[in-house]
Design an enzyme around this catalytic site. Sequence first.
Site, PDB file in Angstrom:
ATOM      1  N   SER A  35      84.833 -30.616   8.520  1.00  0.00           N
ATOM      2  CA  SER A  35      86.058 -31.344   8.822  1.00  0.00           C
ATOM      3  C   SER A  35      86.050 -32.713   8.139  1.00  0.00           C
ATOM      4  CB  SER A  35      86.228 -31.447  10.342  1.00  0.00           C
ATOM      5  OG  SER A  35      87.529 -31.857  10.687  1.00  0.00           O
ATOM      6  N   ASP A  42      92.178 -21.640  12.702  1.00  0.00           N
ATOM      7  CA  ASP A  42      91.949 -23.068  12.925  1.00  0.00           C
ATOM      8  C   ASP A  42      93.278 -23.754  13.247  1.00  0.00           C
ATOM      9  OD1 ASP A  42      91.419 -25.862  12.566  1.00  0.00           O
ATOM     10  OD2 ASP A  42      89.751 -25.378  11.246  1.00  0.00           O
ATOM     11  N   HIS A  71      88.014 -23.991  14.603  1.00  0.00           N
ATOM     12  CA  HIS A  71      87.450 -25.211  14.028  1.00  0.00           C
ATOM     13  C   HIS A  71      86.114 -25.602  14.660  1.00  0.00           C
ATOM     14  CE1 HIS A  71      88.281 -28.676  11.425  1.00  0.00           C
ATOM     15  NE2 HIS A  71      87.880 -29.503  12.383  1.00  0.00           N
TER      16      HIS A  71
END
Length: 283
Positions: free
Chosen positions: A148, A227, A260
Amino acid sequence: MQLIDSHRSFGGEQRRYQHRSSSLGCDMHFSLYLPPAAAHRQVPVLIWLSGLTCDDLNFVTKAGAQRWAADAGIAILAPDTSPRGEGVADDPEGAYDFGLGAGFYVNATEHPYAQHYRMYDYVVDELPELLAAEISELDGRRAISGHSMGGHGALTIALRNPGRFASVSAFAPICSPTRCPWGEKALGGYLGDDRGGWAQYDASLLLAGASVDEPTLPIRIDQGAADDFLENQLKPQLLLDAAAEAGVAIDYHLQPGYDHSYFFIASFMEQHVAFHAKYLESS
């Protein structure tokens, strides 16, 4: 540099250190896994950059990377995600996506963040120099990865410093922080309103400006198709389009059903360690 914690793990050793950072102006923690092979010879290191709200412990306790690093004979360095401590400025509203836990791997230029928020220098220069001086088990070869916000950091750092890394990978990276809410808030807050200075921290823009004659690093990206941040924040298509235009190959994997979380990361950690092991071995 002080060793503050150590655990046996898959025949190797999971350590945690504290030290005074000159680039950040505060005390910092980082975690370092040494595989069993480090007891007999020097080994390369994979640098892992974590995402928003994380510190150095999230990855080492959730990703399961030690098992694969032990097999491959690779050390793993996991720094914190931002400066910490008394006097370090935070988001004025205490939001999760700016300030503490959200350093975005940039060198801040805006008050009051410029005094401490220099995570780019910390990862690129200070930590490697510290490890070279203090950890004799490492041989100087490096790869870099992240998740991320950390995926953004890994990509931008590797693209700006190709000679320092054998390879780069990312899980669900923020692919163009100049064009998503997380990135616009962070880059605006740390670097100011002049967007001209933002491009150096945007992997998609760095790739768009790449020359086909320049050597490129091996790049792998895994992205969960389920996600929640895929369309609004991560925008991998911007990176893939820029890479295609520049003639840069990306080993991209869109994983159906994955989100995620660290459940996603742990599911494909073996493949990422093997990816880096291949290029570290030949570097």
